[in-house]
Design an enzyme around this catalytic site. Structure first.
Site, PDB file in Angstrom:
ATOM      1  N   SER A  54     -35.086  -8.142 -17.075  1.00  0.00           N
ATOM      2  CA  SER A  54     -35.773  -7.085 -16.322  1.00  0.00           C
ATOM      3  C   SER A  54     -35.139  -6.735 -14.982  1.00  0.00           C
ATOM      4  O   SER A  54     -35.586  -5.793 -14.326  1.00  0.00           O
ATOM      5  CB  SER A  54     -37.238  -7.469 -16.096  1.00  0.00           C
TER       6      SER A  54
ATOM      7  N   SER B 276     -43.261  -5.094 -13.609  1.00  0.00           N
ATOM      8  CA  SER B 276     -42.110  -5.143 -14.518  1.00  0.00           C
ATOM      9  C   SER B 276     -42.482  -4.547 -15.869  1.00  0.00           C
ATOM     10  O   SER B 276     -42.136  -5.070 -16.931  1.00  0.00           O
ATOM     11  CB  SER B 276     -41.588  -6.572 -14.690  1.00  0.00           C
TER      12      SER B 276
ATOM     13  N   LYS C 229     -34.163  -3.150 -14.280  1.00  0.00           N
ATOM     14  CA  LYS C 229     -35.035  -2.129 -13.684  1.00  0.00           C
ATOM     15  C   LYS C 229     -34.626  -1.756 -12.265  1.00  0.00           C
ATOM     16  O   LYS C 229     -35.088  -0.746 -11.725  1.00  0.00           O
ATOM     17  CB  LYS C 229     -36.480  -2.614 -13.734  1.00  0.00           C
TER      18      LYS C 229
END
Length: 312
Positions: A91, A146, A94
């Protein structure tokens, strides 16, 4: 994707499944196979030493297989370990998603969610078709929760499709000097062709931290996600905001192939450093990062002191 990088990652993933009885990897040391017991359960880490020093071989005592800490102002590397070896970012992907959305501007533009967005699973904010959120609101959901569905919606809204957005991500990474990076989606869900390196991830984070709104979002500890009057409090996953003095962000990540990943930043006086740890464990995600941040800030402080006294 270059054949050598792809082969490395495919072999790497195979090693995870073949050698670990639980499907998880623990800490590994430099230049040793990625084979270890299951990841240690999360515990509250002890603070790092006030003046962390490398060992006789010049190594910091890290659990992470890949790591780097850079000067946030100049981009100079202050310490690295396997910094150019491809790894899965999970993640922390991102960070690039947020950077592209912020660079596009018009943060009060409303994104209409689709059925396609709502089908993106794992960590999510359960978007429903027809819902509308501003880019500004969605960026908080992206970076604090997230949320994979939010990442997908932002990418689709920006480029027409999530796949087209991933191509934009890769191009922008190369513009930033992150030439060993290839993205396949906006959220970091596992794909063998979706990879980066500690050095590249630090470069991407450095560019993102130059955006005031990005800095505001990733330094926010909690945010009220509101849907039709109902409030869902979101809490930042980055525990260093509470545990490390001067922490300014940025993003956690985890998948089984990636293991624990963390990009973090901290300031001391006028100095800021950005650290990246990839393929580490718990509590390594926190301890490794605190050690790198402490080491980097100490290096900049010593350089500034030497410069002020004329002892360069």
């Amino acid at each position: 994707m270059a054949k050598s990088a792809r082969n490395f990652l495919l072999l790497f993933t195979a090693a995870v499944l073949a050698f670990s009885p639980h499907g998880l990897l623990g800490a590994t040391k430099k230049k040793k196979p990625h084979v270890a017991p299951a990841a240690t359960p999360a515990v509250t880490p002890a603070p790092p030493p006030p003046n962390p020093q490398p060992d006789a071989n010049g190594e910091l005592q890290l659990a992470a297989w890949g790591a780097i800490v850079i000067d946030g102002l100049t981009g100079k590397t202050l310490y690295e370990r396997n910094a150019d070896a491809p790894q899965y970012p999970a993640s922390t992907t991102k960070i690039m998603t947020a950077l592209l959305v912020i660079e596009e501007g018009n943060l009060d533009h409303e994104v209409e969610c689709t059925l396609e967005d709502s089908k993106i699973g794992e960590s999510s904010l359960e978007l429903k078709p027809g819902q509308h959120f501003t880019r500004r609101q969605m960026l908080y959901g992206l970076m604090l929760k997230s949320a994979n569905d939010v990442a997908y919606a932002l990418g689709r809204d920006n480029a027409g499709t999530a796949a087209a957005f991933a191509e934009k991500m890769t191009r922008r990474a190369k513009e930033l000097g992150a030439t060993n990076t290839h993205f396949m989606n906006p959220n970091g869900l596992h794909n063998p062709d979706h990879y980066t390196t500690p050095r590249d991830l630090a470069l991407i984070a450095r560019a993102a931290m130059q955006q005031p709104f990005f800095r505001q979002v990733v330094s926010t500890r909690s945010y009220d996600w509101t849907v039709e009057g109902a409030i869902n409090p979101l809490h930042n996953h980055n525990r260093l905001l509470e545990r490390f003095p001067g922490c300014t962000g940025v993003k956690t990540g985890y998948t089984i192939p990636a293991q624990q990943v963390l990009v973090s930043a901290a300031m001391r006086g006028n100095n800021e450093v950005i650290s990246v740890v990839m393929h580490t464990d718990k509590p390594g995600i926190w301890n490794d990062s605190m050690l790198l941040l402490s080491y980097g800030l100490d290096q900049l402080t010593q350089t500034a002191t030497a410069s002020a006294t004329g002892n360069q």
